[in-house]
Enzyme design. Structure first.
Site, PDB file in Angstrom:
ATOM      1  N   PRO A   2       1.597  87.481  35.072  1.00 38.98           N
ATOM      2  CA  PRO A   2       0.455  88.557  35.419  1.00 38.98           C
ATOM      3  C   PRO A   2       0.282  87.962  36.888  1.00 38.98           C
ATOM      4  O   PRO A   2      -0.529  87.079  37.830  1.00 38.98           O
ATOM      5  CB  PRO A   2      -0.763  87.278  34.782  1.00 38.98           C
ATOM      6  CG  PRO A   2      -0.153  86.167  33.410  1.00 38.98           C
ATOM      7  CD  PRO A   2       1.761  86.163  33.865  1.00 38.98           C
ATOM      8  N   GLU A   3       1.273  88.990  37.351  1.00 44.41           N
ATOM      9  CA  GLU A   3       0.234  89.434  38.967  1.00 44.41           C
ATOM     10  C   GLU A   3      -1.042  90.265  38.921  1.00 44.41           C
ATOM     11  O   GLU A   3      -1.493  90.738  37.752  1.00 44.41           O
ATOM     12  CB  GLU A   3       1.081  90.487  39.199  1.00 44.41           C
ATOM     13  CG  GLU A   3       2.519  88.772  39.387  1.00 44.41           C
ATOM     14  CD  GLU A   3       3.851  89.702  40.280  1.00 44.41           C
ATOM     15  OE1 GLU A   3       3.760  90.265  41.191  1.00 44.41           O
ATOM     16  OE2 GLU A   3       4.832  89.157  40.394  1.00 44.41           O
ATOM     17  N   LYS A  58      -5.959  88.033  41.162  1.00 41.86           N
ATOM     18  CA  LYS A  58      -5.370  87.772  39.836  1.00 41.86           C
ATOM     19  C   LYS A  58      -6.302  87.185  39.001  1.00 41.86           C
ATOM     20  O   LYS A  58      -5.754  85.877  37.536  1.00 41.86           O
ATOM     21  CB  LYS A  58      -3.814  86.979  39.260  1.00 41.86           C
ATOM     22  CG  LYS A  58      -2.552  87.574  41.132  1.00 41.86           C
ATOM     23  CD  LYS A  58      -1.692  86.901  40.695  1.00 41.86           C
ATOM     24  CE  LYS A  58      -0.704  86.681  41.727  1.00 41.86           C
ATOM     25  NZ  LYS A  58      -0.018  86.388  42.586  1.00 41.86           N
ATOM     26  N   ARG A 277      12.166  80.362  45.156  1.00 44.35           N
ATOM     27  CA  ARG A 277      11.829  81.538  44.426  1.00 44.35           C
ATOM     28  C   ARG A 277      12.745  82.329  44.772  1.00 44.35           C
ATOM     29  O   ARG A 277      12.960  83.190  45.813  1.00 44.35           O
ATOM     30  CB  ARG A 277       9.789  82.049  44.846  1.00 44.35           C
ATOM     31  CG  ARG A 277       9.933  82.284  43.722  1.00 44.35           C
ATOM     32  CD  ARG A 277       8.153  81.618  44.056  1.00 44.35           C
ATOM     33  NE  ARG A 277       7.761  80.593  44.024  1.00 44.35           N
ATOM     34  CZ  ARG A 277       6.883  79.466  43.797  1.00 44.35           C
ATOM     35  NH1 ARG A 277       5.608  80.110  44.145  1.00 44.35           N
ATOM     36  NH2 ARG A 277       6.743  78.110  43.250  1.00 44.35           N
TER      37      ARG A 277
END
Length: 287
Positions: A2-3, A58, A277
């Site tokens: 969830p961004e 967020k 990442r």
DNA sequence: AAGAGGCCCTGATAGC
DNA sequence: TGCTATCAGGGCCTCT
């Protein structure tokens, strides 16, 4: 995952449903989240009426009539579900974000309203909920956060000033909430693709025009994602209901070894691990 | 101060 | 079939 866009979608749908409703009962089944849910959590929000659901970056901010509030961060895997009491047998009245139905495991909190129950589920427990006695106390919490991409302060001047003498790569800055709030790993790759900037480029080497593009495309990508209902990755095979579709618009994310989608570009999308990442980029049109 | 890297956690998937 | 390894990634922490 969830961004900002996904959290905004949750906010919108949640706000519609629980605005004006009163919390009748609170059950905490598992207090272990990023921050342990305190034992007075239940008592603190019981009988409170929801004024509205807000958002910063967020974070969801559930504001009560008395101006106290509950800050909710979904972390990596948090989902919120509203279960209608009338249609209890199906357990699928409305689900937010990417889970189509109420999972059997990891339901941490159940908040009971008159007509429905709200469930907070979070398998990986990177999310958290915090109570603030007054919404103004949030200012302190967000003190170290940079502007959202939508703010007018997130402009080329701010970006180029910030990047002076910064040796870190641009990708890391885009997901650094101190620099800009709300961008995560997926949208960072997508934004850099549109800017034609390689993720590994050192921030101090960006031109003023690069900074202009960063400001412009950050807003563009996030706005478009919100319009498409966010991105539903992972389990979108078997999902239905309020799912987003922006994953269909990905240019680079999870497209390793596929052709660059830019017309006339013969590039191939590459995956590179930057600070543990994954980053995706075109090996030709991003410089 | 800035930057690099570790760690929290579970589930899905790949490889044997 | 079932085991192990790897990856997913937001954000906080420590160390240099």
């Amino acid at each position: 995952m969830p961004e900002l866009p996904e959290v905004e979608i949750v906010r919108q749908s949640l706000n519609k449903k629980i605005k004006g409703e009163v919390i009748k009962k609170v059950l905490v089944k598992n207090r272990n989240l990023r921050f342990k849910i305190p034992h007075n959590f239940e008592q603190k929000i019981k009988n409170k009426k929801i004024k509205k659901v807000d958002r910063f970056s967020k974070h969801l901010i559930i504001i009560f009539e008395d101006n106290s509030c509950c800050l909710v961060h979904l972390g990596m895997s948090g989902t919120i579900h509203l279960i209608s009491k009338i249609e209890k047998s199906t357990l699928t009245n409305t689900s937010f974000y990417h889970s189509p139905q109420l999972p059997k495991k990891h339901n941490h909190i159940e908040i009971k309203f008159n007509k429905f129950n709200l469930i907070y589920n979070d398998p990986r427990r990177f999310g958290y909920l915090l109570i603030f006695n007054h919404k103004n106390d949030l200012k302190k919490k967000f003190d170290n956060f940079g502007p959202e991409p939508f703010y007018s302060t997130f402009n080329a001047d701010y970006i180029s000033n910030y990047f002076k003498n910064k040796k870190k790569n641009i990708k890391n800055f885009l997901i650094d909430q101190k620099f800009v709030s709300g961008i995560g790993n997926i949208y960072a790759s997508e934004i850099l693709f549109l800017c034609k900037i390689v993720p590994g480029k050192k921030a101090k080497n960006l031109t003023f025009n690069d900074c202009k593009k960063l400001s412009y495309f950050s807003k563009l990508v996030l706005n478009k994602a919100i319009k498409k209902g966010g991105s539903s990755i992972r389990d979108f095979k078997n999902t239905f209901g309020n799912l987003g579709s922006f994953q269909k618009n990905f240019n680079v994310y999870q497209r390793e070894n596929l052709k660059c989608l830019k017309l006339s570009c013969k590039g191939i999308i590459k995956k590179k691990i930057i600070s543990n990442r994954s980053s995706f980029f075109c090996n030709i049109c991003q410089k």
